[in-house]
Design a protein around this motif. Structure first.
Motif, PDB file in Angstrom:
ATOM      1  N   VAL A 174       0.850  -1.052  -0.027  1.00  0.00           N
ATOM      2  CA  VAL A 174      -0.042   0.289   0.357  1.00  0.00           C
ATOM      3  C   VAL A 174       1.270   1.083   0.129  1.00  0.00           C
ATOM      4  CG1 VAL A 174      -1.384   1.183   1.419  1.00  0.00           C
ATOM      5  CG2 VAL A 174      -1.507  -1.134   1.126  1.00  0.00           C
ATOM      6  N   ALA A 175       0.364   2.345  -1.030  1.00  0.00           N
ATOM      7  CA  ALA A 175       1.528   3.439  -0.784  1.00  0.00           C
ATOM      8  C   ALA A 175       0.637   4.668  -0.590  1.00  0.00           C
ATOM      9  CB  ALA A 175       1.631   3.166  -2.535  1.00  0.00           C
ATOM     10  N   ILE A 176       1.508   5.715  -0.245  1.00  0.00           N
ATOM     11  CA  ILE A 176      -0.122   6.139   1.131  1.00  0.00           C
ATOM     12  C   ILE A 176       1.536   7.518   0.298  1.00  0.00           C
ATOM     13  CG2 ILE A 176      -0.107   7.528   3.254  1.00  0.00           C
ATOM     14  CD1 ILE A 176      -0.251   4.938   3.922  1.00  0.00           C
ATOM     15  N   GLU A 177       0.389   8.777  -0.265  1.00  0.00           N
ATOM     16  CA  GLU A 177       1.225   9.913   0.147  1.00  0.00           C
ATOM     17  C   GLU A 177      -0.118  10.884   1.016  1.00  0.00           C
ATOM     18  OE1 GLU A 177       2.269  11.681  -3.500  1.00  0.00           O
ATOM     19  OE2 GLU A 177       3.760  10.071  -4.150  1.00  0.00           O
ATOM     20  N   VAL A 178       0.622  12.264   0.948  1.00  0.00           N
ATOM     21  CA  VAL A 178      -0.125  13.648   2.417  1.00  0.00           C
ATOM     22  C   VAL A 178       0.224  14.577   1.518  1.00  0.00           C
ATOM     23  CG1 VAL A 178      -0.101  14.463   4.073  1.00  0.00           C
ATOM     24  CG2 VAL A 178       0.986  12.003   4.429  1.00  0.00           C
TER      25      VAL A 178
END
Length: 419
Positions: A362-366
């Motif tokens: 799972v990839a997450i950016e903010v």
């Protein structure tokens, strides 16, 4: 510095780790509850104990130093052993007791300072099961714990069905949530002005009393300078050389300070992610202070000053999101490990990579503001490279809506984490 979250009327703010502690005590003889000072470890552990051994009380510590086995033998179980590092001999007694009678629910050990926890001769190896505990999440502040962790929800359902949450703070609201802190005493019991003083006091004690417990004689002013450099670079992928130069310290001194602050569990380095499918990925870790409110306290910043600095705002939001995810890691059935990703030429960068069991990713950016399709280009690249191993990518943002950005790519408000 207290760590209670018991209100004056005796109520207790449920913590997400409560069911996990109960489950583990029912099947294991001894647990070690580890986390930064004042995050509520003792208060939480107290709820599961039938007797307590408070080693921060000098007469008790002295008795344990003389004959720890005899002291433990007379106590009703489960026994809460608080601040074990004050009288380390108690761990040997726990080892001997567990070796002699390894039935479930005997000991719950707490402490704020890691000391020589990683030593191969540490007596807890194979006897004490470690449970990490951090500051309050927003879900806990709102009384919504326990709940299913965000990464478990994504692992089970993907990112396509993340709903638009009912509660959607604006940008200022998110910064104010971050600065409220995860320390129960500060977040639950104090108004904003007193909270700032509490955090200042926490830092002073961290750099004097706590540091001396594990680091010997260290110059608090020089350690503070290094902590300021870390705060400026929180959520940043920077070479350690840049940090110690910013603090005007030698490499050897900075390395020692970095080790001490990690042992105090107020700083961490998130490792770089690697895959045989991808080339030219950097190995430099991503550095964090574990608590966004400490970033503001170290740098003497308030909500207005953060909102006026776009770079620092982005770093603070990333640190805030990381704090929410980190606190849920011990609860996740998907067994995630967190990394970051960055190519050596800087062309592609992803804030957080959660590597789940079964090689799923799972990839997450903010992001501050509502993202468009172009903002998901790095997530789309990783999706195309990993194929079926890519569960989904999500941009957590400060806008108001959740919406699709493409196949297995979604934008969702940061408040989705506790919705």
């Amino acid at each position: 510095m207290g760590g209670t979250n018991d209100a004056a009327d005796g109520t207790y703010a449920l913590r997400a780790v409560d069911p996990l502690i109960g489950e583990l005590l029912a099947g294991l003889p001894a647990l070690l509850l580890v986390g930064p000072r004042a995050v509520g470890k003792t208060t939480t552990a107290h709820r599961f104990a039938r007797s307590e051994l408070r080693l921060d009380y000098p007469p008790t510590a002295q008795a344990v130093a003389v004959d720890p086995d005899a002291v433990l033998r007379e106590l009703d179980e489960p026994v809460l052993i608080d601040e074990w590092q004050v009288a380390p001999a108690v761990l040997g007694a726990v080892k001997r007791a567990v070796d002699q009678a390894p039935h479930p629910g005997r000991f719950l050990v707490t402490g704020s300072v890691r000391g020589d926890l990683d030593s191969p001769t540490w007596p807890g190896t194979g006897r004490l099961v470690r449970v990490n505990m951090y500051g309050l999440t927003v879900a806990e502040l709102l009384g919504r714990a326990p709940r299913e962790p965000f990464l478990d929800r994504v692992a089970a359902q993907g990112v396509e069905h993340l709903p638009t949450p009912l509660e959607r703070p604006d940008l200022r609201g998110y910064v104010e949530l971050a600065l409220r802190s995860g320390f129960p005493e500060a977040a639950l019991e104090l108004p904003a002005d007193l909270r700032e003083r509490w955090l200042d006091s926490y830092l002073d004690q961290l750099l004097t009393r706590d540091l001396a417990m594990i680091g010997g004689q260290r110059d608090p002013d020089r350690v503070r300078r290094y902590l300021e450099a870390l705060a400026l670079h929180t959520a940043g992928v920077v070479e350690h050389q840049a940090v110690f130069r910013a603090a005007d310290l030698s490499r050897a001194t900075a390395d020692a300070y970095d080790h001490l602050l990690r042992n105090l569990l107020v700083a961490e380095a998130v490792p770089a992610w690697h895959s045989s499918r991808l080339k030219r990925l950097v190995r430099t870790p991503k550095r964090y202070l574990i608590e966004p409110a400490l970033v503001a306290s170290v740098l003497r910043l308030d909500t207005n000053s953060i909102l006026q600095d776009a770079l620092l705002l982005g770093r603070l939001l990333d640190t805030f999101v990381m704090a929410q995810l980190r606190a849920e890691l011990p609860l996740c059935r998907s067994r995630p490990r967190l990394f970051h990703l960055r190519q050596a030429d800087g062309r592609r960068e992803i804030d957080l990579i959660a590597e789940l069991s079964g090689r799923r990713t799972v990839a997450i950016e903010v992001k501050a503001g509502a993202p468009g399709t172009g903002d998901a280009r790095h997530l789309a690249w990783l999706r195309d490279e990993l194929g079926d191993e890519f569960v989904g990518g999500v941009i957590l943002h400060t806008g108001q809506l959740a919406y699709s950005l493409g196949d297995r790519l979604t934008a969702a408000p940061i408040s989705t984490l506790w919705a």
